[in-house]
Design an enzyme around this catalytic site. Structure first.
Site, PDB file in Angstrom:
ATOM      1  N   ASP A  38      43.181   2.595  12.010  1.00 34.49           N
ATOM      2  CA  ASP A  38      42.886   1.528  11.064  1.00 34.49           C
ATOM      3  C   ASP A  38      43.736   1.540   9.813  1.00 34.49           C
ATOM      4  O   ASP A  38      44.690   2.298   9.690  1.00 34.49           O
ATOM      5  CB  ASP A  38      41.421   1.423  10.639  1.00 34.49           C
ATOM      6  CG  ASP A  38      40.582   2.637  10.813  1.00 34.49           C
ATOM      7  OD1 ASP A  38      39.472   2.486  11.280  1.00 34.49           O
ATOM      8  OD2 ASP A  38      41.060   3.730  10.479  1.00 34.49           O
ATOM      9  N   LYS A  60      41.519  -3.862   8.928  1.00 42.71           N
ATOM     10  CA  LYS A  60      41.570  -5.192   8.320  1.00 42.71           C
ATOM     11  C   LYS A  60      42.979  -5.731   8.370  1.00 42.71           C
ATOM     12  O   LYS A  60      43.940  -5.004   8.202  1.00 42.71           O
ATOM     13  CB  LYS A  60      41.169  -5.097   6.849  1.00 42.71           C
ATOM     14  CG  LYS A  60      39.703  -4.928   6.631  1.00 42.71           C
ATOM     15  CD  LYS A  60      39.451  -4.806   5.139  1.00 42.71           C
ATOM     16  CE  LYS A  60      38.599  -3.590   4.873  1.00 42.71           C
ATOM     17  NZ  LYS A  60      38.601  -3.118   3.527  1.00 42.71           N
ATOM     18  N   MET A 176      35.617   4.233  -2.937  1.00 44.63           N
ATOM     19  CA  MET A 176      35.283   2.810  -2.784  1.00 44.63           C
ATOM     20  C   MET A 176      34.496   2.242  -3.958  1.00 44.63           C
ATOM     21  O   MET A 176      33.636   1.383  -3.785  1.00 44.63           O
ATOM     22  CB  MET A 176      34.484   2.590  -1.482  1.00 44.63           C
ATOM     23  CG  MET A 176      35.289   2.889  -0.246  1.00 44.63           C
ATOM     24  SD  MET A 176      34.338   2.758   1.274  1.00 44.63           S
ATOM     25  CE  MET A 176      33.507   4.342   1.330  1.00 44.63           C
TER      26      MET A 176
HETATM   27  N1  SAH Z   1      37.720   8.858   5.499  1.00 39.16           N
HETATM   28  C1  SAH Z   1      38.444   8.598   4.287  1.00 39.16           C
HETATM   29  C2  SAH Z   1      37.722   7.669   3.356  1.00 39.16           C
HETATM   30  C3  SAH Z   1      37.628   6.273   3.862  1.00 39.16           C
HETATM   31  S1  SAH Z   1      36.829   5.198   2.765  1.00 39.16           S
HETATM   32  C4  SAH Z   1      38.777   9.920   3.589  1.00 39.16           C
HETATM   33  O1  SAH Z   1      38.268  10.967   4.004  1.00 39.16           O
HETATM   34  O2  SAH Z   1      39.555   9.919   2.650  1.00 39.16           O
HETATM   35  C5  SAH Z   1      38.177   4.422   1.953  1.00 39.16           C
HETATM   36  C6  SAH Z   1      38.261   4.894   0.550  1.00 39.16           C
HETATM   37  O3  SAH Z   1      38.897   6.148   0.498  1.00 39.16           O
HETATM   38  C7  SAH Z   1      39.090   4.026  -0.373  1.00 39.16           C
HETATM   39  O4  SAH Z   1      38.369   2.921  -0.833  1.00 39.16           O
HETATM   40  C8  SAH Z   1      39.395   4.996  -1.481  1.00 39.16           C
HETATM   41  O5  SAH Z   1      38.283   5.185  -2.326  1.00 39.16           O
HETATM   42  C9  SAH Z   1      39.607   6.269  -0.701  1.00 39.16           C
HETATM   43  N2  SAH Z   1      41.016   6.513  -0.392  1.00 39.16           N
HETATM   44  C10 SAH Z   1      41.593   6.565   0.813  1.00 39.16           C
HETATM   45  N3  SAH Z   1      42.898   6.880   0.706  1.00 39.16           N
HETATM   46  C11 SAH Z   1      43.143   7.035  -0.610  1.00 39.16           C
HETATM   47  C12 SAH Z   1      44.284   7.378  -1.380  1.00 39.16           C
HETATM   48  N4  SAH Z   1      45.471   7.629  -0.804  1.00 39.16           N
HETATM   49  N5  SAH Z   1      44.159   7.449  -2.716  1.00 39.16           N
HETATM   50  C13 SAH Z   1      42.979   7.228  -3.315  1.00 39.16           C
HETATM   51  N6  SAH Z   1      41.883   6.885  -2.646  1.00 39.16           N
HETATM   52  C14 SAH Z   1      41.950   6.798  -1.313  1.00 39.16           C
END
Ligand code: SAH
Length: 510
Positions: A38, A60, A176
């Site tokens: 995704d 998305k 998020m």
């Molecule tokens: N499973 C993922 C989280 C998915 S939810 C994990 O473990 O990181 C998606 C959220 O993750 C985004 O809205 C943001 O809050 C965060 N996120 C994912 N990649 C990011 C990045 N490179 N920098 C900052 N926040 C990030």
């Protein structure tokens, strides 16, 4: 039908930077029959798949919703039941706000074998790359990962922000939450959090486009609004944010915050991309050319049959070396069939490829150009009546060959590849380049420069896009750039990637 050999791997892809992907993840991607991924998974990872792997995007798309969760789960089950090795790749860690638990449950229910591979979750990456330690001996003895995503229409848990505001000696890492930042901070304060508590937002953690803003629980929302930072980002709240200023290393790298477009083939680009990313840059890959293996069969067979009669073999590109050995070894299986053939090449990258076969390069010019290569060969004093193989692409290296022939060598050309222009009119990275421009664009070959000029119309920058400085690796590339009317900002004295990058850093600092 049995579901015997199929399996699903729920794999964390890490926060973005390729170096933060686990070995296990890379290994599984390379073995997958089906890859389901995704949004927020680095597109480069997709290239690790084996040829023939079925790649399915379920995230998305602009203007579209993501594929519904039940459909994703049904897809995983179906493919595994068909005996496929399925890799389900998720940003960060699959079990941290990633619905990996739900997918695993469905697989378990349907009796499908699965494995879960953890990944570096965004909060850990954001902490490391923004210099925010998640714990601290004196100020923070616990960390809480929270989701700020709340949709009253969905049957999801509502976070009781006030109760988290009451926690002492704790670091909050909120995923998020950008859509409700102001509300979240106000609620935390209403729950007892000191409004002077340091707080920060880190967007696109670990990537060249990382941005961060730090303030306090009272000021952060306003600062973020001014700076325009948005998702994806982690919000940190806690005393540990104080360290950001002192130990934030990533945002001080020489190319941090700089957008640099690079223009060779996808394969050739990767070394340059890695070097630039290590220096903090955001890299836009515009593969303007593509190298395709194209062996002129008859001349190859003829040359191989008489290999013992040649004195030199001359390579002008690493691809030439790779393709030569691929077919040579198919025919001979023994490197000694090369006999006493001596090796010459144009520059370091090509030499590295030759040396990977434990063969010595006996002639390489200081300046990486066909002309200097001919001069260096002439200077060996060995060309009179010598038989030389010049490995070429479809761009025929006339200057090199003519000079060698003028020095009384007998030259046979061996074409092993073609260099072709790519069409970037529908490429998403090219679109990003058109919209926002870049701080610099680097050309490391004449053919890329020519392809850029040929596609000038479809690569035209938007009105307020940043006009990039043009960097050229060496005289030949510069000549083509000038011919096509481009203004060159810098060209290093030595035609190699490191020198080009040094020149880039110096020119951007001006
Ligand atoms: N499973 C993922 C989280 C998915 S939810 C994990 O473990 O990181 C998606 C959220 O993750 C985004 O809205 C943001 O809050 C965060 N996120 C994912 N990649 C990011 C990045 N490179 N920098 C900052 N926040 C990030």
């Amino acid at each position: 039908m049995s579901s015997s050999s199929g399996i699903v791997y729920l794999v964390g892809a890490g926060p973005g930077d390729l170096g933060l992907v686990t070995f296990r993840a890379k290994e599984l991607i390379a073995q997958a029959d089906v890859l389901v991924y995704d949004y927020l998974v680095h597109p480069e990872l997709i290239k690790w798949c084996q040829p023939g792997c079925e790649v399915v995007y379920v995230g998305k798309k602009a203007g579209f919703h993501a594929v519904p969760q039940e459909e994703i789960e049904a897809l995983l089950v179906k493919q595994a039941k068909a005996g496929k090795k399925v890799v389900r790749l998720k940003g960060g860690d699959p079990l941290v706000f990633g619905r990996g638990g739900e997918e695993a449950r469905t697989l378990a229910k349907d009796g499908i074998p699965f494995e879960i591979v953890p990944g570096v979750t965004a909060a850990l990456a954001a902490g490391a790359y923004a210099g925010i330690p998640l714990t601290h001996r004196n100020t923070s003895s616990s960390v809480v990962f929270l989701t700020g995503h709340e949709d009253p229409k969905k049957h999801e848990l509502q976070t009781d922000w006030r109760s988290f505001g009451a926690l002492k000696n704790t670091t909050l890492a909120i995923y998020m939450g950008m859509g409700h930042l102001k509300f979240i901070l106000e609620e935390l304060v209403a729950g007892g959090l000191n409004p002077q508590t340091p707080a920060a937002v880190v967007q696109w953690a670990s990537l060249g486009r990382q941005r961060s803003v730090a303030g306090t629980a009272a000021t952060l929302a306003g600062l973020v609004e001014q700076s325009g930072l948005a998702a994806p980002a982690i919000i940190f709240v806690g005393e540990v944010v104080r360290d950001h200023e002192a130990i934030d290393w990533f945002e001080h790298l020489p190319l941090f915050g700089r957008r640099v477009a690079i223009t060779r083939t996808r394969d050739q680009n990767s070394e340059l991309r890695e070097k630039l990313e290590t220096l903090g840059a955001e890299v836009l890959e515009l593969p303007l050319i593509e190298i395709k293996k194209y062996v002129e069969k008859d001349s190859f067979v003829e040359i191989l049959a008489e290999l013992g009669g040649y004195d030199w073999i001359v390579f002008t590109s690493a691809n030439g070396v790779r393709y030569f050995f691929e077919d040579f070894l198919k025919g001979f299986r023994d490197i000694r069939a090369l006999g006493l053939l001596r090796f010459a090449c144009v520059g370091k990258a090509t030499a590295k490829e030759i040396e990977s076969y434990h063969l010595k390069v006996e002639c390489m010019p200081d300046a990486a150009s066909g002309e200097s290569l001919a001069d260096a060969l002439i200077a060996t004093g060995s060309l009179d009546s010598a038989k030389i193989i010049v490995v070429t692409g479809n761009l025929n290296r006339d200057t090199l060959v003519k000079k060698l022939e003028a020095a009384r060598a007998i030259v046979d050309r061996l074409q092993l590849y073609t260099t072709e222009k790519t069409d970037l009119s529908a490429d998403p990275v090219a679109d990003d380049f058109r919209q926002k421009g870049a701080d610099a664009i680097l050309f490391a070959s004449s053919s890329a420069a020519q392809s850029f000029a040929d596609q000038a119309k479809s690569l035209k920058l938007a009105k307020d896009a940043k006009r990039p400085l043009v960097g050229s690796i060496g005289p030949q590339t510069s000549e083509t750039l000038k011919k096509t009317g481009m203004e060159i900002a810098f060209e290093p004295k030595k035609a190699n990637l490191d020198a080009l990058i040094d020149a880039l850093i110096r020119n951007l600092a001006k």
